[in-house]
Design an enzyme around this catalytic site. Structure first.
Site, short mmCIF file in Angstrom:
data_model
loop_
_atom_site.label_atom_id
_atom_site.label_comp_id
_atom_site.label_asym_id
_atom_site.label_seq_id
_atom_site.Cartn_x
_atom_site.Cartn_y
_atom_site.Cartn_z
N HIS A 158 0.84 -1.22 0.00
CA HIS A 158 0.00 0.00 0.00
C HIS A 158 0.87 1.26 0.00
O HIS A 158 0.43 2.31 0.49
CB HIS A 158 -0.94 0.04 1.20
N SER A 279 14.66 21.31 -16.63
CA SER A 279 13.46 22.12 -16.85
C SER A 279 13.89 23.41 -17.53
O SER A 279 14.99 23.91 -17.29
CB SER A 279 12.80 22.43 -15.51
N LYS A 285 15.92 21.55 -11.40
CA LYS A 285 15.24 20.29 -11.73
C LYS A 285 16.12 19.28 -12.46
O LYS A 285 16.93 19.62 -13.30
CB LYS A 285 14.00 20.58 -12.61
N GLU A 292 9.39 8.16 -17.30
CA GLU A 292 8.01 8.62 -17.50
C GLU A 292 7.52 8.27 -18.90
O GLU A 292 6.37 7.86 -19.10
CB GLU A 292 7.93 10.14 -17.29
#
Ligand code: ARG
Length: 464
Positions: A158, A279, A285, A292
């Site tokens: 979980h 970024s 970043k 992804e």
């Protein structure tokens, strides 16, 4: 009238321009040129062997086909995209080069069994390439797991810290998935390894063909038993798309974890700069775009699988043009899977693992609570009672801002007289890890065993 089509005999005008483009498949089936030519050579040899065409015609056909193949490979010949499909292009180029003899090649054959043949051959190859990429991924996972068979991190259920595991154990869970993917591809390939050629349009042929001869030449293990099934079966395409879908599911789950692990909240790993992006506005970043994208691209492959199932489900026997839609779908599946594997494996191999961060995360969240209960159980307290006692201890710790390790013995004894000094050793994270020696458990010795048998499997899938 002559439209240049293979089938223009009974027609009085050519196809409308838009319809022509709509009907054509050459822009996506051109990639099967090698299979189309190799299949045709075997077919022509069989025709001569059976006395269906003359030996000299067959030789002329085979030489010319070999010439077309080498001209295509060298770039001397370009595929004419105005042809309807790759089969038309090859046959037209052949007759263009050798005239009458070329016109004999399509004896005892139809494009229906020809396209089924080409696709099976092409996909057998794609399967082998994909298996090789999966093997590399599994090897990388074994190497990493070996290095980290004692690196403690929190195991989750979980997404809540549950019990300590090793990073190596976590990685090997993925290795198991990818090993199953290899075996699934092998299985599907076995069912694809059946020769459809000789089914002709749908009903077989009046010519005395030798299908076993062609099967042997082209490396098929058997010949399809029913000509109607031979031209209309696309189960192998669906199975392979299913296998690709599971590969993407596994890659996507793994990507999700990589993305989490890279975040400042976890920081269990750091991806190499060559596998991360920045970024345009936020200078700090470093984004895990590769993971992804892999996660994102899984959708394409699932979509292709559904397209294939939907395309097939209402089709009467035998061949229907709907089936032309199979190619873009299955090509898309393999293109995506291969692309993802090509970037995913080196991304893993180059990432920096941060064991200190993993260890620090494992120190919180009471992940040794089960071991604390097991300690009491070993002292004769039934597990359910022990579980309750430890639950109360955890609640106490949360209230006091303490951990199980920082409670003193007096505090422990206030919950159960059975607690002694050895509790601290029992709940030490190393103990928790080392003691999970059950088969397939996270103890380093078990992980090492898993890696050994994993490596053997990876080796056994090597193409001989
Ligand atoms: N381009 C077709 C396909 O991909 C080849 C088979 C054509 N057969 C036919 N009867 N029109 O399915």
């Amino acid at each position: 009238m002559n439209s240049g089509k293979l089938w223009d005999g009974r027609f009085s005008k050519g196809l409308d321009g838009t319809v022509n483009d709509f009907n054509a498949s050459i822009h996506f089936d051109a990639r099967m040129y090698r299979e189309d030519i190799t299949g045709s050579i075997a077919h022509a040899q069989m025709l001569a062997k059976q006395g269906i065409i003359e030996e000299k015609d067959s030789e002329e056909i085979c030489d010319a086909l070999a010439g077309i193949l080498s001209d295509l490979e060298s770039g001397k010949l370009e595929i004419d995209l105005s042809c309807e499909d790759i089969h038309s292009f090859v046959e037209q180029t052949l007759t263009g080069r050798i005239g009458e003899a070329g016109k004999k090649l399509h004896t005892a054959r139809s494009r229906n069994d020809q396209v089924a043949l080409d696709l099976r051959m092409y996909l057998k190859n794609e399967t082998d390439t994909t298996i090789e990429l999966l093997r590399k991924l599994c090897e990388t996972l074994c190497t990493l797991a070996e290095r980290h068979s004692s690196t403690i991190m929190p195991g989750y259920t979980h997404l809540q810290r549950a019990q300590p595991i090793s990073f190596g154990h976590h990685l090997m869970a993925y290795a198991q998935m990818f090993l199953r993917d290899i075996s699934r591809l092998e299985d599907a390939k076995e069912r694809a390894n059946v020769l459809p050629l000789g089914s002709c349009a749908l009903a077989g042929t009046t010519y005395n063909t030798d299908r076993a001869f062609v099967a042997e030449k082209l490396g098929f293990s058997s010949v399809c038993a029913n000509s109607m099934d031979g031209v209309s079966d696309r189960d192998f395409v669906v199975e392979l798309a299913g296998a690709c879908s599971l590969i993407m599911t596994h890659l996507s789950r793994f990507s999700e974890e990589i993305i989490l692990w890279c975040s400042w909240e976890f920081k269990f790993i750091e991806l190499d700069d060559a596998y991360s992006t920045g970024s345009s506005i936020m200078p700090q970043k470093k984004n895990p775009d590769i993971a992804e994208l892999v996660r994102g691209k899984s959708g394409r492959v699932f979509g292709h699988l559904i397209s294939l199932l939907t395309m097939l489900k209402g089709l009467p026997l035998a061949y229907n043009k709907d089936m032309q839609e199979d190619k873009e779908a299955i090509f898309g599946c393999f293109d995506t899977v291969k692309l993802c594997l090509e970037v995913f494996t080196p991304m893993l191999a180059t990432m920096k693992v941060l064991p200190c961060r993993m260890r620090a995360a494992a120190a919180g969240g009471f992940i040794n609570a089960t071991d604390c209960a097991d300690y009491l159980t070993a002292k004769g307290i039934p597990f359910r009672t022990a579980y309750k006692i430890v639950g109360q201890i955890v609640a106490y710790c949360i209230e006091k801002g303490k951990t199980l390790e920082s409670l003193n013995l007096e505090e422990y004894k206030s919950f159960s007289e059975q607690f002694e000094d050895d509790i601290y050793g029992a709940i030490d994270l190393n103990t928790c890890l080392n003691r999970r020696t059950s088969e397939g458990g996270t103890a380093p010795e078990q992980v090492v065993k898993q890696i050994e048998s994993g490596r053997l499997k990876v080796e056994s899938y090597k193409k001989s």
